[in-house]
Design a protein around this motif. Sequence first.
Motif, PDB file in Angstrom:
ATOM      1  N   ILE A   1       0.875  -1.173   0.000  1.00 29.49           N
ATOM      2  CA  ILE A   1       0.000   0.000   0.000  1.00 29.49           C
ATOM      3  C   ILE A   1       0.917   1.229   0.000  1.00 29.49           C
ATOM      4  O   ILE A   1       1.621   1.483   0.983  1.00 29.49           O
ATOM      5  CB  ILE A   1      -0.921   0.006   1.231  1.00 29.49           C
TER       6      ILE A   1
ATOM      7  N   GLN B   1      -0.085   4.414  -1.340  1.00 29.82           N
ATOM      8  CA  GLN B   1      -0.776   5.699  -1.399  1.00 29.82           C
ATOM      9  C   GLN B   1      -1.782   5.789  -0.262  1.00 29.82           C
ATOM     10  O   GLN B   1      -2.607   4.896  -0.101  1.00 29.82           O
ATOM     11  CB  GLN B   1      -1.530   5.854  -2.731  1.00 29.82           C
ATOM     12  N   GLY B   2      -1.668   6.843   0.505  1.00 27.52           N
ATOM     13  CA  GLY B   2      -2.645   7.074   1.561  1.00 27.52           C
ATOM     14  C   GLY B   2      -3.123   8.512   1.478  1.00 27.52           C
ATOM     15  O   GLY B   2      -2.901   9.180   0.479  1.00 27.52           O
ATOM     16  N   HIS B   3      -3.762   8.959   2.528  1.00 28.14           N
ATOM     17  CA  HIS B   3      -4.258  10.334   2.535  1.00 28.14           C
ATOM     18  C   HIS B   3      -3.638  11.086   3.696  1.00 28.14           C
ATOM     19  O   HIS B   3      -2.935  10.506   4.535  1.00 28.14           O
ATOM     20  CB  HIS B   3      -5.781  10.338   2.643  1.00 28.14           C
ATOM     21  N   LEU B   4      -3.871  12.377   3.718  1.00 29.78           N
ATOM     22  CA  LEU B   4      -3.387  13.218   4.816  1.00 29.78           C
ATOM     23  C   LEU B   4      -4.564  13.914   5.484  1.00 29.78           C
ATOM     24  O   LEU B   4      -4.416  14.972   6.075  1.00 29.78           O
ATOM     25  CB  LEU B   4      -2.410  14.265   4.274  1.00 29.78           C
TER      26      LEU B   4
ATOM     27  N   SER C   1     -12.779   2.364  16.013  1.00 32.71           N
ATOM     28  CA  SER C   1     -12.846   1.242  15.075  1.00 32.71           C
ATOM     29  C   SER C   1     -12.399  -0.062  15.744  1.00 32.71           C
ATOM     30  O   SER C   1     -12.880  -1.131  15.405  1.00 32.71           O
ATOM     31  CB  SER C   1     -12.024   1.525  13.821  1.00 32.71           C
TER      32      SER C   1
ATOM     33  N   LEU D   1      -1.875  10.355  19.675  1.00 35.10           N
ATOM     34  CA  LEU D   1      -2.421  10.008  18.355  1.00 35.10           C
ATOM     35  C   LEU D   1      -1.462  10.309  17.202  1.00 35.10           C
ATOM     36  O   LEU D   1      -1.638   9.785  16.109  1.00 35.10           O
ATOM     37  CB  LEU D   1      -3.754  10.748  18.130  1.00 35.10           C
TER      38      LEU D   1
ATOM     39  N   ARG E   1       6.570  21.608  14.169  1.00 37.47           N
ATOM     40  CA  ARG E   1       5.600  21.275  13.113  1.00 37.47           C
ATOM     41  C   ARG E   1       4.919  22.498  12.515  1.00 37.47           C
ATOM     42  O   ARG E   1       4.415  22.452  11.397  1.00 37.47           O
ATOM     43  CB  ARG E   1       4.495  20.393  13.696  1.00 37.47           C
TER      44      ARG E   1
ATOM     45  N   THR F   1       4.171  21.497   6.079  1.00 37.06           N
ATOM     46  CA  THR F   1       3.847  21.024   4.744  1.00 37.06           C
ATOM     47  C   THR F   1       3.458  22.176   3.817  1.00 37.06           C
ATOM     48  O   THR F   1       3.236  21.960   2.632  1.00 37.06           O
ATOM     49  CB  THR F   1       2.655  20.056   4.814  1.00 37.06           C
TER      50      THR F   1
ATOM     51  N   MET G   1      -7.658   1.576  -0.458  1.00 45.41           N
ATOM     52  CA  MET G   1      -6.915   1.857   0.772  1.00 45.41           C
ATOM     53  C   MET G   1      -6.480   3.324   0.868  1.00 45.41           C
ATOM     54  O   MET G   1      -6.182   3.805   1.952  1.00 45.41           O
ATOM     55  CB  MET G   1      -5.680   0.954   0.868  1.00 45.41           C
ATOM     56  N   VAL G   2      -6.416   4.022  -0.269  1.00 52.47           N
ATOM     57  CA  VAL G   2      -6.014   5.438  -0.240  1.00 52.47           C
ATOM     58  C   VAL G   2      -6.908   6.210   0.724  1.00 52.47           C
ATOM     59  O   VAL G   2      -6.448   7.054   1.488  1.00 52.47           O
ATOM     60  CB  VAL G   2      -6.087   6.059  -1.656  1.00 52.47           C
ATOM     61  N   ALA G   3      -8.199   5.877   0.706  1.00 50.77           N
ATOM     62  CA  ALA G   3      -9.151   6.615   1.533  1.00 50.77           C
ATOM     63  C   ALA G   3      -9.068   6.216   3.004  1.00 50.77           C
ATOM     64  O   ALA G   3      -9.537   6.944   3.869  1.00 50.77           O
ATOM     65  CB  ALA G   3     -10.566   6.387   1.015  1.00 50.77           C
ATOM     66  N   CYS G   4      -8.476   5.055   3.294  1.00 51.98           N
ATOM     67  CA  CYS G   4      -8.500   4.551   4.674  1.00 51.98           C
ATOM     68  C   CYS G   4      -7.165   4.720   5.412  1.00 51.98           C
ATOM     69  O   CYS G   4      -7.127   4.674   6.627  1.00 51.98           O
ATOM     70  CB  CYS G   4      -8.877   3.074   4.682  1.00 51.98           C
ATOM     71  N   TRP G   5      -6.088   4.884   4.657  1.00 51.42           N
ATOM     72  CA  TRP G   5      -4.768   4.917   5.303  1.00 51.42           C
ATOM     73  C   TRP G   5      -4.274   6.346   5.473  1.00 51.42           C
ATOM     74  O   TRP G   5      -4.043   7.052   4.495  1.00 51.42           O
ATOM     75  CB  TRP G   5      -3.757   4.111   4.481  1.00 51.42           C
ATOM     76  N   ARG G   6      -4.103   6.758   6.715  1.00 57.78           N
ATOM     77  CA  ARG G   6      -3.474   8.044   7.003  1.00 57.78           C
ATOM     78  C   ARG G   6      -1.966   7.813   6.924  1.00 57.78           C
ATOM     79  O   ARG G   6      -1.379   7.204   7.798  1.00 57.78           O
ATOM     80  CB  ARG G   6      -3.900   8.535   8.388  1.00 57.78           C
ATOM     81  N   ALA G   7      -1.343   8.300   5.840  1.00 56.87           N
ATOM     82  CA  ALA G   7       0.081   8.052   5.610  1.00 56.87           C
ATOM     83  C   ALA G   7       0.930   8.966   6.490  1.00 56.87           C
ATOM     84  O   ALA G   7       0.630  10.148   6.616  1.00 56.87           O
ATOM     85  CB  ALA G   7       0.398   8.290   4.140  1.00 56.87           C
TER      86      ALA G   7
ATOM     87  N   ILE H   1       3.505  10.702   6.238  1.00 54.80           N
ATOM     88  CA  ILE H   1       4.566  11.392   5.510  1.00 54.80           C
ATOM     89  C   ILE H   1       4.929  12.735   6.126  1.00 54.80           C
ATOM     90  O   ILE H   1       5.875  13.378   5.693  1.00 54.80           O
ATOM     91  CB  ILE H   1       4.205  11.591   4.022  1.00 54.80           C
ATOM     92  N   ASP H   2       4.158  13.161   7.144  1.00 52.63           N
ATOM     93  CA  ASP H   2       4.524  14.417   7.789  1.00 52.63           C
ATOM     94  C   ASP H   2       5.256  14.185   9.113  1.00 52.63           C
ATOM     95  O   ASP H   2       5.515  15.110   9.859  1.00 52.63           O
ATOM     96  CB  ASP H   2       3.276  15.279   8.021  1.00 52.63           C
TER      97      ASP H   2
ATOM     98  N   VAL I   1       2.527   4.776  16.424  1.00 49.87           N
ATOM     99  CA  VAL I   1       1.369   5.434  15.804  1.00 49.87           C
ATOM    100  C   VAL I   1       1.208   4.975  14.350  1.00 49.87           C
ATOM    101  O   VAL I   1       0.084   4.737  13.891  1.00 49.87           O
ATOM    102  CB  VAL I   1       1.524   6.969  15.894  1.00 49.87           C
TER     103      VAL I   1
ATOM    104  N   GLU J   1      -0.474   1.687  14.434  1.00 46.85           N
ATOM    105  CA  GLU J   1      -1.891   1.833  14.796  1.00 46.85           C
ATOM    106  C   GLU J   1      -2.696   2.358  13.612  1.00 46.85           C
ATOM    107  O   GLU J   1      -3.836   1.938  13.382  1.00 46.85           O
ATOM    108  CB  GLU J   1      -2.030   2.780  15.994  1.00 46.85           C
TER     109      GLU J   1
ATOM    110  N   ARG K   1      -5.778   0.576  11.819  1.00 52.46           N
ATOM    111  CA  ARG K   1      -7.029   1.323  11.665  1.00 52.46           C
ATOM    112  C   ARG K   1      -7.456   1.341  10.194  1.00 52.46           C
ATOM    113  O   ARG K   1      -8.647   1.244   9.872  1.00 52.46           O
ATOM    114  CB  ARG K   1      -6.822   2.751  12.184  1.00 52.46           C
TER     115      ARG K   1
ATOM    116  N   SER L   1     -10.977   0.052   8.933  1.00 52.01           N
ATOM    117  CA  SER L   1     -12.004   0.976   8.437  1.00 52.01           C
ATOM    118  C   SER L   1     -12.310   0.748   6.959  1.00 52.01           C
ATOM    119  O   SER L   1     -13.316   1.239   6.473  1.00 52.01           O
ATOM    120  CB  SER L   1     -11.616   2.432   8.712  1.00 52.01           C
TER     121      SER L   1
ATOM    122  N   PHE M   1       2.368  -1.260   4.384  1.00 53.80           N
ATOM    123  CA  PHE M   1       2.123   0.179   4.256  1.00 53.80           C
ATOM    124  C   PHE M   1       3.469   0.894   4.169  1.00 53.80           C
ATOM    125  O   PHE M   1       4.253   0.875   5.113  1.00 53.80           O
ATOM    126  CB  PHE M   1       1.320   0.688   5.459  1.00 53.80           C
TER     127      PHE M   1
END
Lengths: 443, 248
Positions: free
Chosen positions: A34, A36-39, A132, A166, A398, A420, B159-165, B167-168, B208, B211, B215, B219, B240
């Motif tokens: 996997i 690609q994810g979202h921010l 969840s 978190l 940050r 960012t 999975m793009v919509a479910c995984w908080r990457a 990268i920050d 994190v 986790e 998650r 989800s 991931f």
Amino acid sequence: MRNLITRVLAAAAGLLLGLPWASAPARAAIEVDIVQGHLNPLPFAAPDFIGTDGPSQQLGRDLARVIRADLERSALFRPVDPAAYIQQFGSVNDTPRFADWQVLNAQALVVGQANIQADGRMRVEFRLYDVSAGQEIEGVGQQFAATPDNWRRIAHKISDALYERLTGEKGYFDTRIVFVDERGSKTNRVKRLAIMDQDGANTNFLTGGDALVLTPRFSPTAQQITYLSFAFGMPRVFLFSIDTNRQEVLGEFPGLTFAPRFSPDGGSVVFTLEVNGNSEIYRMDLRTRERQRLTNHPAIDTSPSFSPDGSQIVFTSDRGGSPQLYVMEASGANPKRISFGQGRYTTPVWSPRGDLIAFTRQASGRFGVGVVRPDGSGERILSDAYLDEGPTWSPNGRVIMFFRQFTVSDEPNLWSVDLTGQNLRKISTPGDASDPAWSPILP
Amino acid sequence: MRGWAISIFLHMLVLAAAIVVLPHAVRELAAPLVVVPIEAVVGDISDVAPIAAAAPPEPLAPQPDPEGAPVLADPKALTPIVEPIPDPTSKPKPKKPEKPKNSLDLDSLARLIDRSAKNPGAKATQTAPNAAQGERPRAGVGAGKGLTATEIDALRARMVACWRAPIDAADPDRLIVKVRFTLRRDGSLESGPEVLTPINRTDRALVVASENAVRAVRSCAPYMLPQERFDQWREITFTFDPRLMLAQ
């Protein structure tokens, strides 16, 4: 029945004898990368904290409101609308009905309770749940106690605890900002040092408007600031202890002193001393008051800022023809240029995280705030306007706060932006404001 | 002589300036803004019973702010947080009772026998006799054998919509997390996700990240995958890996 037992035994034998066979081609796990994810911000719910009487119920509402706003402002979290909440909690020890929170798409749930004790002190406890997974998240539940007039700080402390659990990084909510409050016309400008909570609440003034003040900088270890004041008619570096209101000049020097900043241990101040038109960087030990010259060059050397480990200093010098960023050892040895882009680079500030240096860049008649790695690579401009200047880092490295003017006639105001380049926000201040300086996390 | 006079005059001027200006600069100060440490009581809070559980319930009169003093420039007062109602189409997954993992599961053992030897139906779907050329499942690039490249891509897109990457985070290249889970025939989670990457609990960022990976798997369930090849996607491993996003 016998048939079943035979089958089960056969299956068990099959499992024992042939585990590799059992996971042979047909059973092989599918493996997927996997990448690609979202921010997107994490949706969370924080119902009003439970109170057991009128005052503590009001306190509970205020605490939850400040916590939701703190987390929402970070842009890493998104509060689910409290009007949609289904479950009502009677105690912090009630088990959540997770289905009620899953319906709202909340991924994290904070449940808290405020009590006012017989001695008048307030005591706040809270729990954090992973919706969840349907279970409590360990390692965050704790209590805070203080007098009720410190309720906002308790809310910020809880926000910090939630943020840290978190995100895996320290928070920055229980902090304050010192800035220069500006009032009056351009020709008759009154500038005062002011201090407020990180969210804009509780503004207080630290100095009167008699003398021009500039560039306040927070000590990374104490409630102390260093700044530039024209109280004696010429620029001088001052120290100010917020806890005691004590103010003093940093030493007697045969020239102008400016651009002060604390060392990471808070024990010394680096600054610029200008004598006969030549600016050099000095360091002064605050206990012994001994001073040490760090640069020696006919060009202008100014705006020093320590790396968080105290081993290096970034500063601005025009020794190459225009103001650029240089990094040297804390002793002043081996200065090395790190900025090579278009324009003039000033006001460097090393991130508390150590990984980046923020700066102001002036190019093509505009000012922007950017970041660059200490080795000079990875330069990124995060904001750009007629005037964006004077970056300061949140203690977790940050968020960057700076001041902005949209036009030449516009008044300055405080803004913040994420590392960012996202989440650009105006900070609400009572008047015009410039030169922000972020405090460390309060005790 | 004249030099002396000038010197004395200038000294007095500086002295006078110090006397007049310095206290002046501090004059408008209110009481010092002393920071009071907030007392953190660390530990489990479950023992703490709510104090007023036994207290008589108080009539709920509208309470004034106990603070009294208006808060100067409270930004929350100006920017109410308004949230759209969550999208009703993204339905939460039905929570199904988990099977106890460590006890002997007769059903699954029986299923195992059926599949391994005696169930002709299961055999038939695996060999796909009527799809010798056209519809045979093809392996995705770098993937296992059970899903086609298109199906793998669809899974990734979901999975793009479910995984908080992460990268920050401060040091994101190392935050790579591998998880394994099993699914039921209806695509819901049967077991896991179990984190396969060794996690040092003191490494907060990695904790994190793991986790968030768990998650994400939860989800995004249930997973809609081709029913006839359930045997092949029953167990899935996700890695991931945020590095590609960092490179963009």
